[in-house]
Design an enzyme around this catalytic site. Structure first.
Site, short mmCIF file in Angstrom:
data_model
loop_
_atom_site.label_atom_id
_atom_site.label_comp_id
_atom_site.label_asym_id
_atom_site.label_seq_id
_atom_site.Cartn_x
_atom_site.Cartn_y
_atom_site.Cartn_z
N GLU A 166 43.95 44.03 42.92
CA GLU A 166 44.25 44.23 41.49
C GLU A 166 44.39 45.72 41.18
OE1 GLU A 166 42.29 40.26 39.43
OE2 GLU A 166 41.15 42.12 39.41
N GLU A 324 44.49 34.27 42.41
CA GLU A 324 43.22 34.02 41.76
C GLU A 324 43.42 33.27 40.45
OE1 GLU A 324 40.68 37.32 40.88
OE2 GLU A 324 41.00 38.29 42.83
N GLU A 372 29.30 39.21 38.78
CA GLU A 372 30.13 38.02 38.60
C GLU A 372 29.39 36.72 38.95
OE1 GLU A 372 34.68 39.21 38.99
OE2 GLU A 372 33.62 39.64 40.84
N LYS A 373 28.09 36.73 38.85
CA LYS A 373 27.33 35.54 39.25
C LYS A 373 27.57 34.35 38.34
CE LYS A 373 23.06 37.34 37.09
NZ LYS A 373 23.60 38.70 36.85
N HIS A 375 30.54 33.73 37.02
CA HIS A 375 31.95 33.37 37.16
C HIS A 375 32.03 32.13 38.03
CE1 HIS A 375 36.19 33.52 38.12
NE2 HIS A 375 36.37 34.63 37.41
#
Length: 687
Positions: A166, A324, A372-373, A375
């Protein structure tokens, strides 16, 4: 900017297809085995087989794990991962591991850290804490990239290279000293002389004339409005600098593994403004895109369709990779909504309908710690006795059933013009209104076409328009002469061309085209605007005319427009300062027509006008669907076979008439009527 160059001996035709070892469509996601012990990794491979995973992105954020201290490399876990995935028949999009520099690098070389316009340094502790233009960071990133290529370039699991990650996501604009120096070099190349730069930036205004390129700075925080030419060129430079970084890493890979395709994951959404992705297209062996729906957006499925069409537009219509998206909630929005039953599958197949040949997620297994846990992932915190996991397995089965659509292309007869430089320029400060948002205008016209069931290609102003019978041009504020002439030729050839307000106003240097607005399109449209009349935040006007459904409301923008002989006023202002003046016009251009929409119509008025444009141009879909049911068609290379995708975004069962063929998801014959249950997707092979 200094960069490597692709060797003269590089043969692009020798690059193998990214999906050469896949049977059908790709399916998988980001895999981060370094976060887990061996027993979990073993379970991962077993579950991947169960779900039908065949493609994974690996090592995206692994630099600090692979090289915990400078020069000390530990490949053990990645060697084991590559081998175990290969044994399971899973291909790998292997990253260069450069997406976030390790702490030891930024500690030893703090000069590589990027800065904001006010001088704030963006420190280590998150990700992307690097200035792409800094030679020290570039050297370290190239060295790591080369190490990855040397170790894994011949590994049988390697399908393609995933360059960085990204690029530009968190730092689309860097104002560091390294960026300032690179900006000056870019300007020297672009303009040649400082006199040409002064002319382009109109520096006679406010005593800004430069005596040397060394005097130029990025558009830092200043006491008043920043020079708009300087801002626009810094936008161009920044996009080029990020692309240059990708090219440099890619060319390192090409030197060592010339047969392996390369890509990086773009973010073609209505919110990603920083990079001109159309200018990146030819440097990618396959376009890859990341997309996440916005929980607060009631029409997020329409925004998803626009994003997918943008990805396909960047890919010149070729199939692309959805690198993604999410199985359920994300972690970075103010309120992270859980996806409804069936929504994940429907989102995935929307991307496939619009050209994706692979469906991937962030990430495979939901992290137990870190930013990002929360996510979502293919394997959630709660494990396999969950709706998310069952949905993952169902999606894998569905994609296997749809494998035959691989390589086909989307059929479209309408085009929507999208241009990143026009986006940058339209939202510069010191304009008639600060409330205009370019992508809001693009999306509003896209939505109206979507609701008519019209599939569109997203194109740039200079694209080949011969295949399109309808071309919609929202707010093309900046356009060069060639682009304006190209759009005029489309109308002269027979297309219906619709151009909206604040278009054709300036040239590529943001210099106003004198003689009356809309500048570059005055002759094509047969009109002249003498002055803009932007509306206040709570102000509206009435617009009347059959073209807008009789009566409509408009806000944001009006203008005093005079239509020439031969130009028909099809809607006019009914009240306000411009009562009686033209709001919407049409001019016959040979067998085609050029329309001008000089205001922002409400939804009903815009929908009525788009209905008129669709009727005139003849681009109405061949299958009529109820409201909220999306129909898209992919076509084989020889045109003999098509696949009709029907996606029901409503809570009510729907039926499509006039459809016959074989429905692939349920493996059933269809003879005249296709039932699409509420929230479901059906795909019918025809021909």
């Amino acid at each position: 900017m200094r960069r490597r160059t692709t060797p003269d001996s590089f043969d692009a035709t020798a690059v193998r297809p990214w999906n050469a070892q896949l049977d059908g469509l790709g399916f998988g996601g980001d895999y981060n085995p370094e976060q887990w012990p061996t027993e979990v990794r073993d379970e991962d491979v077993r579950l991947m087989r169960e779900a039908g995973v065949n493609l994974l992105s690996v090592a995206i954020f692994s630099w600090a794990t692979l090289e915990p201290r400078e020069g000390e490399l530990d490949w053990t876990w990645l060697d084991e991962t590559m081998d175990s995935l290969h044994a399971a028949g899973i291909q790998v999009a292997l990253a260069t591991a450069t997406a976030s520099p390790p702490p030891w690098l930024t500690r030893r070389h703090p000069e590589i850290l990027p800065r904001l316009a006010d001088g704030t340094v963006l420190h280590q502790g998150g990700r992307q804490s690097y200035a792409v233009t800094h030679p020290v960071h570039r050297d370290y990133a190239l060295r790591m990239t080369a190490r990855m290529a040397e170790r894994y370039g011949d590994h049988p699991a390697l399908a393609l290279w995933h360059v960085d990650n990204e690029i530009g996501c968190h730092v689309p604009r860097d104002y560091s000293d390294a960026a300032a120096q690179a900006f000056r070099e870019w300007l020297r190349t672009r303009y040649g002389t400082v006199e040409a730069l002064n002319e382009a930036w109109a520096t006679a205004f406010w005593s800004q004339r430069y005596g040397a390129f060394d005097d130029v700075l990025p558009p830092l925080t200043v006491p008043a409005f920043i020079n708009p030419g300087q801002q626009l060129d810094f936008d161009r430079f920044s996009s080029d600098a990020l692309l240059d970084y990708y090219r440099d890493l890619r060319d390192t890979l090409r030197e060592l593994t010339p047969h392996v395709p390369t890509t990086t994951n773009l973010m073609t959404t209505s919110a990603t403004k920083g990079m001109d992705y159309f200018s990146w297209a030819d440097d990618l062996d396959v376009v890859a895109n990341d997309h996440y729906t916005i929980a607060a957006d009631a029409e997020r499925h329409v925004e998803l369709a626009l994003s997918a069409d943008l990805a396909r537009g960047v890919a010149h219509g070729d199939p692309w990779i959805l690198m993604e998206h999410s199985t359920s909630a994300v972690n970075w929005q103010p309120r992270n909504r859980t996806k409804a039953p069936g929504e994940m599958l429907r989102n995935s197949l929307q991307h496939v309908a619009r050209g994706a040949d692979s469906v991937m997620f962030f990430q495979w297994r939901q992290s137990r710690a870190g930013a990002e846990k929360y996510h979502s992932a293919m394997v959630p915190h709660a494990g396999t006795d969950t709706d998310v996991w069952r949905g993952t397995v169902e999606l894998g089965r569905t994609l296997r059933a749809l494998g035959e659509v691989r390589g086909s292309r989307v059929a479209a007869r309408a085009a929507l013009v999208v241009d990143y430089p026009a986006w940058w320029a339209a939202e510069l400060d010191s304009h008639p209104t600060q409330d205009l948002r370019y992508m809001d205008e693009v999306r509003s016209w896209y939505t109206a076409l979507w609701e008519q069931g019209v599939t569109v290609d997203t194109v740039t102003p200079d694209a080949d328009l011969d295949a399109y019978d309808l071309v919609v041009v929202p707010t093309l504020y900046l356009v060069d002469d060639a682009g304006a002439a190209n759009l005029a030729r489309a109308a002269e050839r027979g297309a219906t061309v619709a151009i909206t307000f604040f278009s054709g106003i300036v040239d590529t240097h943001d210099h106003v085209r004198l003689g009356g607005y809309p500048g570059a399109f005055r002759d094509l449209l047969g009109l002249r605007t003498e002055e803009f009349y932007p509306l206040q935040a709570d102000e509206t006007v009435r617009v009347t005319g059959k073209a807008v459904g009789g009566d409509a409301t408009a806000d944001l923008w009006t203008e005093k427009t005079h239509a020439h002989d031969g130009t028909e006023v099809v809607a006019a202002y009914d009240d306000g300062a411009l009562a009686g003046h033209a709001a919407v016009t049409r001019r016959a251009v040979g067998p085609g027509a050029a329309w001008y929409v000089g205001t922002r119509l409400d939804r009903a008025g815009r929908d009525a006008l788009v209905g008129r444009l669709v009727e005139e141009s003849g681009v109405a879909p061949d299958v009529v669907a109820p409201a909220g049911v999306e129909v898209v068609r992919r076509r084989s290379a020889d045109g003999a076979t098509t696949w009709l995708f029907a996606l029901n975004h409503t809570g009510v069962d729907a039926t499509l008439a006039g459809v016959a063929g074989t429905e692939l998801i349920e493996n059933a014959a269809v003879a005249g009527e296709l039932a699409v249950p509420a929230g479901a997707v059906r795909v019918v092979r025809q021909g």
